[in-house]
Design a protein around this motif. Structure first.
Motif, short mmCIF file in Angstrom:
data_model
loop_
_atom_site.label_atom_id
_atom_site.label_comp_id
_atom_site.label_asym_id
_atom_site.label_seq_id
_atom_site.Cartn_x
_atom_site.Cartn_y
_atom_site.Cartn_z
N GLU A 1 -6.19 5.19 -13.16
CA GLU A 1 -7.46 4.49 -13.37
C GLU A 1 -7.27 3.37 -14.38
O GLU A 1 -6.62 3.54 -15.41
N ARG B 1 -10.29 3.25 -9.71
CA ARG B 1 -9.13 4.03 -9.29
C ARG B 1 -8.31 3.18 -8.32
O ARG B 1 -8.86 2.55 -7.41
N TRP B 2 -7.01 3.19 -8.51
CA TRP B 2 -6.13 2.32 -7.72
C TRP B 2 -5.23 3.18 -6.84
O TRP B 2 -4.52 4.07 -7.34
N ASN C 1 -2.28 3.15 -3.82
CA ASN C 1 -1.24 2.35 -3.17
C ASN C 1 -0.81 3.02 -1.87
O ASN C 1 -0.10 4.02 -1.87
N VAL D 1 -6.71 -8.65 -4.80
CA VAL D 1 -7.02 -7.73 -5.90
C VAL D 1 -8.17 -8.27 -6.75
O VAL D 1 -9.08 -7.54 -7.15
N ARG E 1 -11.78 -6.33 -7.31
CA ARG E 1 -12.33 -6.03 -8.64
C ARG E 1 -13.78 -6.52 -8.73
O ARG E 1 -14.67 -5.80 -9.19
N VAL F 1 -9.98 0.95 -5.41
CA VAL F 1 -9.32 -0.20 -4.80
C VAL F 1 -8.16 0.35 -3.98
O VAL F 1 -7.20 0.90 -4.51
N ALA G 1 -2.46 -4.12 -10.77
CA ALA G 1 -3.45 -3.16 -11.23
C ALA G 1 -3.23 -2.74 -12.68
O ALA G 1 -4.08 -2.06 -13.27
#
Length: 468
Positions: free
Chosen positions: A319, A324-325, A327, A412, A416, A426, A452
Motif C-alpha cells: 500500500e 493498494r498496488w 502487479n 499510473v 492515481r 491500482v 508505485a
C-alpha cells in the motif's frame, strides 16, 4: 534427438536470449569440437562474440537460404517455426529443434517414459501451478527440479548431481510440441485451460490450440490431468494416456473455497496465499497430479499455506498513498485481465490494460464491462486505441471512467487521479504482451513497482527455481 547425434552435422543456433545461451553451453560442453553458427540481431552480435570468446560464427541475417545451409538449427522458443524463412529452410531439409526437445531426449528411458517428470501447460495459471507442484513435492521431502518456461531453461539443468526425484516443468505453447517431437513421454502432463493467445507466433487460433494440446495429443504422457471445465479439453480422446479429470464432482474440485476429492472435503483455501480463485482451482490439478505420482495428496494439501506466490502474477506489492498496488504484468490475454478483476470484485479498481497488439479479440472483455466494470479503465500500448474504441460506448453510458495513456507512467498517473482520496486498487493486468515498450513482462512489472514506490529488486525473484 540427443546431443550426441549432432556430432559431424552442420549445426546453427537461432536466437541469443537465455535459451540460446543455454543451448550454446550445453552443446559446447558435450561436443567441444562441434562448429557452431549463431543467427541473432545485429544489436546482439558483438556481445555474443565477446561472451563466447570467438567460439561462434555469428550471422545477423537469418534468411531461408542462410538457414538452409545447416542440417540442424537449434531454435529459441520465441522464434516461430512458421516464419517464411523457417518454412523455406524446412523444405530444403533443415531440421528445427529446441532446447526443450534436447533435454527430453537426453532424459528419455528405454520405454520413453520419464518417471517423476510432470509437465504443466495452459493459457493462464501454469507458472503458479508448476511452482506450487514443486513446493508440495519438496514439502513431502522429495528433491525436486523446477524449470522450463518459468524462468530457468531446461538445458541449464541438463545433468544435475544428484539428480532430483521429481521434475516440475512449465511449458509454453512454443515448447509443448518439442516434447512430442523428442520421443520422450512425461510421467504426468497437466493442461489447465485453453484460450486464444500468441496468434502472431502460431498464425491462427486453431494452430495455437493444436500446438498447445500437442503435449498430450503427441506427448503421450502416462497420465494426462485435464480440466473438465474447459471445452477444448473435454473433447479430447487420448488412447495412449490415462485421463484424470479435475474440476468435476467425481475428482478434485472446489466447492466454495473448499477443495474436495469427490464428496470428501479436504482443505479450506480461504487462508492460503494463492492469488485468485482460478489459482485455487488449479490446486486441484496439482493434487490430482500428486495422486497420479502415487503420493498422498490429501496429507500434502495443507502445505499450500507456506507457498510463496510468484512475482508479476496478481502480486500484491503493498500500500502507498492510500492505494493498494497489484502487479499482474504476466497477464497477456483479455481472459487473464477478467480473472484479475474477479479477484478484487467489490473493490474500487483502476485497471491498466493494453500493450503489444497481437490481434486478440477484446469484444468478450468489453461485454463483461457492462456488469463487472472497475471504477476506471486506462488503456495504453499498441492495442490501447482499439480497446479504447470498444469501451467508449459503455463509458459514455457512465458505467466506468475511461482514459487513454501514452505509456505506463502516464497510465499510473491517471489511475492515481481516478481513485483519489477514496482509495482503492491500482491493478496492472494488461491483457497484452510487453513487446516494443519493454524487454519482457518482468521489466514491465519492475517499472510498475518503481512507479508505485516499491523496490523492483525486492519483488522480482521467483522462489524455488532450480533444484532443491
Amino acid at each position: 534427438m540427443r546431443i550426441s547425434q549432432l556430432e559431424g552435422r552442420r549445426v546453427a543456433l537461432w536466437g541469443w536470449g537465455r535459451e540460446g545461451r543455454a543451448a550454446f553451453h550445453a552443446l559446447r560442453e558435450r561436443l567441444p569440437g562441434l562448429p557452431l553458427t549463431l543467427f541473432c540481431p545485429e544489436a546482439e552480435a558483438e556481445g555474443a562474440r565477446a561472451e563466447t570468446g570467438g567460439a561462434l560464427q555469428v550471422e545477423t541475417d537469418a534468411t531461408g537460404a542462410a538457414l538452409s545451409r545447416f542440417d540442424v538449427v537449434v531454435k529459441s522458443p520465441g522464434i516461430s517455426p512458421y516464419k517464411p524463412e523457417a518454412q523455406q529452410a524446412l523444405e530444403q531439409g533443415t531440421q528445427f529443434i529446441g532446447g526443450t526437445s534436447l533435454w527430453f531426449s537426453e532424459h528419455a528411458r528405454v520405454d520413453g517414459v520419464l518417471p517423476g517428470t510432470v509437465c504443466v501447460t495452459g493459457t493462464k495459471g501454469k507458472s503458479t501451478t508448476t511452482s506450487l507442484l514443486a513446493h508440495l513435492l519438496r514439502a513431502a521431502g522429495h528433491r525436486t527440479g523446477l524449470a522450463g518456461n518459468i524462468g530457468l531453461p531446461l538445458l541449464e539443468v541438463l545433468d544435475p548431481q544428484p539428480a532430483p526425484e521429481y521434475w516440475a516443468v512449465e511449458l509454453s505453447s512454443y515448447q509443448t510440441g518439442e516434447v512430442a517431437r523428442s520421443g520422450a513421454r512425461p510421467d504426468v502432463a497437466i493442461v489447465l485451460n485453453i484460450f486464444p493467445e500468441h496468434l502472431d507466433w502460431h498464425g491462427s487460433e486453431q494452430r495455437y490450440i493444436d500446438d498447445k494440446l500437442s503435449l498430450v495429443t503427441g506427448g503421450h504422457s502416462r497420465v494426462a490431468v485435464l480440466n473438465a471445465a474447459d471445452e477444448h479439453l473435454r473433447a479430447l480422446q487420448l488412447p495412449h494416456s490415462e485421463i484424470v479429470w479435475f474440476n468435476q464432482p467425481e475428482g478434485w474440485h472446489m466447492v466454495g473455497e473448499v477443495v474436495h476429492r469427490g464428496a470428501q472435503p479436504v482443505f479450506d483455501t480461504s487462508d492460503t496465499p494463492l492469488p485468485g480463485r482460478h489459482n485455487r482451482g488449479n490446486l486441484c490439478a496439482v493434487l490430482a497430479a500428486l495422486e497420479a505420482l502415487g503420493l498422498d495428496a490429501v496429507a500434502l494439501a495443507p502445505a499450500v499455506r507456506s507457498f510463496r506466490p510468484l512475482p508479476n502474477r496478481l502480486q500484491l506489492l503493498g500500500e502507498r498513498d492510500g492505494l493498494r498496488w497489484v502487479n499482474d504484468s504476466i497477464s497477456t490475454t483479455p481472459h487473464a485481465s477478467l480473472a484479475a478483476l474477479d479477484c478484487f470484485a467489490g473493490q474500487r479498481i483502476a485497471l491498466l490494460v493494453g500493450g503489444h497488439d497481437r490481434g486478440l479479440d477484446w469484444h468478450d472483455f468489453a461485454a463483461h464491462m457492462r456488469d463487472t466494470a472497475p471504477v476506471e479503465i486506462v488503456t495504453m500500448g499498441g492495442n490501447g486505441p482499439r480497446i479504447h474504441a470498444l469501451l467508449q460506448p459503455l463509458a459514455d453510458e457512465g458505467r466506468f471512467g475511461l482514459h487513454a495513456a501514452g505509456d505506463l507512467p502516464h497510465a499510473v498517473e491517471l489511475a492515481r487521479a481516478a481513485l483519489g482520496a477514496q482509495g482503492g486498487v491500482v491493478l496492472l493486468s494488461p491483457g497484452a504482451p510487453s513487446f516494443g515498450a519493454y524487454r519482457d513482462y518482468v521489466a514491465r512489472g519492475r517499472h510498475f513497482a518503481a512507479l508505485a514506490g516499491f523496490d523492483p529488486d525486492s519483488i522480482s525473484a521467483i522462489p524455488g527455481l532450480g533444484i532443491a
